[in-house]
Design a protein around this motif. Structure first.
Motif, PDB file in Angstrom:
ATOM      1  N   ARG A 199       0.812  -1.214   0.000  1.00 29.74           N
ATOM      2  CA  ARG A 199       0.000   0.000   0.000  1.00 29.74           C
ATOM      3  C   ARG A 199       0.847   1.267   0.000  1.00 29.74           C
ATOM      4  NH1 ARG A 199      -2.639  -3.618  -0.972  1.00 29.74           N
ATOM      5  NH2 ARG A 199      -2.621  -2.507  -2.921  1.00 29.74           N
ATOM      6  N   GLU A 200       2.145   1.122   0.298  1.00 32.47           N
ATOM      7  CA  GLU A 200       3.048   2.268   0.254  1.00 32.47           C
ATOM      8  C   GLU A 200       3.283   2.664  -1.204  1.00 32.47           C
ATOM      9  OE1 GLU A 200       4.250   4.063   2.624  1.00 32.47           O
ATOM     10  OE2 GLU A 200       3.576   2.866   4.335  1.00 32.47           O
ATOM     11  N   THR A 201       3.129   3.944  -1.481  1.00 34.88           N
ATOM     12  CA  THR A 201       3.309   4.410  -2.853  1.00 34.88           C
ATOM     13  C   THR A 201       4.584   5.219  -3.046  1.00 34.88           C
ATOM     14  OG1 THR A 201       1.975   6.369  -2.345  1.00 34.88           O
ATOM     15  CG2 THR A 201       0.828   4.460  -3.272  1.00 34.88           C
ATOM     16  N   VAL A 202       5.206   5.638  -1.948  1.00 38.95           N
ATOM     17  CA  VAL A 202       6.410   6.474  -2.042  1.00 38.95           C
ATOM     18  C   VAL A 202       7.658   5.678  -1.679  1.00 38.95           C
ATOM     19  CG1 VAL A 202       7.562   8.554  -1.226  1.00 38.95           C
ATOM     20  CG2 VAL A 202       5.076   8.547  -1.521  1.00 38.95           C
ATOM     21  N   ASN A 203       7.694   5.056  -0.502  1.00 38.97           N
ATOM     22  CA  ASN A 203       8.875   4.333  -0.020  1.00 38.97           C
ATOM     23  C   ASN A 203       8.602   2.838   0.084  1.00 38.97           C
ATOM     24  OD1 ASN A 203      10.539   6.674   0.350  1.00 38.97           O
ATOM     25  ND2 ASN A 203       9.308   7.163   2.167  1.00 38.97           N
ATOM     26  N   ARG A 204       8.095   2.263  -0.968  1.00 34.91           N
ATOM     27  CA  ARG A 204       7.811   0.829  -0.935  1.00 34.91           C
ATOM     28  C   ARG A 204       9.117   0.033  -0.931  1.00 34.91           C
ATOM     29  NH1 ARG A 204       3.904  -1.355  -5.461  1.00 34.91           N
ATOM     30  NH2 ARG A 204       2.487  -0.009  -4.261  1.00 34.91           N
ATOM     31  N   PRO A 205       9.282  -0.872   0.017  1.00 36.97           N
ATOM     32  CA  PRO A 205      10.535  -1.649   0.070  1.00 36.97           C
ATOM     33  C   PRO A 205      10.654  -2.617  -1.101  1.00 36.97           C
ATOM     34  CG  PRO A 205       9.337  -1.719   2.167  1.00 36.97           C
ATOM     35  CD  PRO A 205       8.406  -1.134   1.151  1.00 36.97           C
ATOM     36  N   GLN A 206      11.878  -2.929  -1.430  1.00 37.20           N
ATOM     37  CA  GLN A 206      12.137  -3.963  -2.427  1.00 37.20           C
ATOM     38  C   GLN A 206      12.225  -5.303  -1.703  1.00 37.20           C
ATOM     39  OE1 GLN A 206      15.889  -3.924  -4.851  1.00 37.20           O
ATOM     40  NE2 GLN A 206      14.423  -3.567  -6.510  1.00 37.20           N
ATOM     41  N   VAL A 207      11.580  -6.321  -2.251  1.00 30.71           N
ATOM     42  CA  VAL A 207      11.535  -7.633  -1.615  1.00 30.71           C
ATOM     43  C   VAL A 207      12.770  -8.438  -2.033  1.00 30.71           C
ATOM     44  CG1 VAL A 207      10.249  -9.786  -1.387  1.00 30.71           C
ATOM     45  CG2 VAL A 207       9.031  -7.590  -1.571  1.00 30.71           C
ATOM     46  N   ILE A 208      13.474  -8.963  -1.036  1.00 28.58           N
ATOM     47  CA  ILE A 208      14.684  -9.745  -1.294  1.00 28.58           C
ATOM     48  C   ILE A 208      14.428 -11.182  -0.853  1.00 28.58           C
ATOM     49  CG2 ILE A 208      17.153  -9.980  -0.889  1.00 28.58           C
ATOM     50  CD1 ILE A 208      16.345  -7.403  -2.329  1.00 28.58           C
ATOM     51  N   GLY A 209      14.604 -12.121  -1.780  1.00 28.47           N
ATOM     52  CA  GLY A 209      14.405 -13.518  -1.460  1.00 28.47           C
ATOM     53  C   GLY A 209      15.633 -14.146  -0.830  1.00 28.47           C
ATOM     54  N   PRO A 210      15.517 -15.408  -0.366  1.00 24.81           N
ATOM     55  CA  PRO A 210      16.679 -16.114   0.206  1.00 24.81           C
ATOM     56  C   PRO A 210      17.831 -16.245  -0.776  1.00 24.81           C
ATOM     57  CG  PRO A 210      14.641 -17.247   0.748  1.00 24.81           C
ATOM     58  CD  PRO A 210      14.280 -16.194  -0.247  1.00 24.81           C
TER      59      PRO A 210
END
Length: 283
Positions: A228-239
């Motif tokens: 739902r974050e539109t400005v500072n959405r985190p990047q998802v890092i997998g294993p």
């Protein structure tokens, strides 16, 4: 022929409502006998009205994550999207009365919805947005799609009324949904969200199998909030240290969401806290 007769009936109904002046007296809906002629399928799974916006050129994940601006179901449930104080997207839910829905449908009809036609959009699929309005009445589904240019600003005005069908909304906090992953270039300048080690599948596995996985529990709420974050959405890092864009599709909320798997249609039970033993019990 069936659709032609339906449109004639709608036009006649609109004329009756206009003659009664009901469209200009929304506060009198409970006592106006003209509204009794308008009815719909009172089913929790049936969409009666949906206002939708699709951004042309969006990624697959972005399209899946996008929630239609406002949807009304037959049982009176309404879901719509707004913005919080920090610019984050908020998804709200409420229950509207039959009188409120009748007045809303009457307003859509009186604005000329059944005379509106699709507007030809730009030939460039990566430019602009496509807005649509769908109405389902008397076994007839009609959708009008336009590129923001609506008669007398009809889309925005109808959307505003849809978002005001009830004064008591609550924030949607999903407990289960379908999650999928899409690999993207890693950018260490962005904030990171690491895939939980407690989950028994990974983004890489979803990509390899081309599938969405059903997920329940705390991770769903965390992913939902992040998306739902539109400005500072985190990047998802997998294993695997690969970066991914996640999509989370919630039944009854998202566009075209599949039903939960059999037996998975309820939230996980909340653990009962362990009672602290008394001195007598220890002795």
């Amino acid at each position: 022929m069936r659709r032609y007769l339906f449109l004639i009936a709608v036009a006649a109904f609109s004329a009756i409502l206009a003659g009664c002046g009901s469209a200009s007296r929304p506060d009198d809906t409970a006592s106006d006998p003209g509204l009794d002629r308008l009815d719909w399928e009172h089913d929790a799974a049936t969409i009666i009205v949906r206002l939708d916006i699709r951004e042309n050129g969006n990624t697959s994940a972005s399209n899946l994550n996008a929630i239609p601006p406002c949807t009304v179901w037959g049982d009176g449930r309404v879901v719509w999207v707004t913005r919080g104080d920090s610019g984050e997207e908020e998804v709200l839910e409420t229950r509207a009365t039959d009188d409120a829905i009748r007045t809303f449908l009457e307003d859509i009809i009186n604005r000329g919805f059944y005379t509106w036609e699709d507007e030809l959009v730009s030939s460039d699929p990566n430019a602009g947005v496509t807005q649509s309005l769908t109405v389902y009445l008397y076994d007839d589904v009609r959708t009008v799609q336009r590129a923001t240019n609506w008669p007398e600003n009809g889309f925005d005005l109808i959307l505003e009324k849809c978002q005001q069908l009830s004064p008591t909304p609550v924030l949607v906090l999903p407990w289960g949904g379908w999650v999928s992953a899409y690999p993207v270039a890693r950018d260490d300048r962005l904030p990171h969200w690491y895939w939980p080690e407690t989950l028994d599948f990974t983004p890489a596995q979803m990509v390899a199998n081309g599938e969405a996985r059903w997920l329940r529990g705390d991770a769903v709420a965390e992913i939902w909030s992040m998306l739902r974050e539109t400005v500072n959405r985190p990047q998802v890092i997998g294993p695997d240290e690969q970066a991914y864009q996640l999509a989370l599709v919630i039944p009854g909320i998202s566009r075209d969401a599949a039903a939960p798997p059999p037996g998975e249609d309820q939230p996980l039970p909340t653990p009962t806290p362990q009672a602290t033993p008394t001195t007598a019990e220890i002795m």
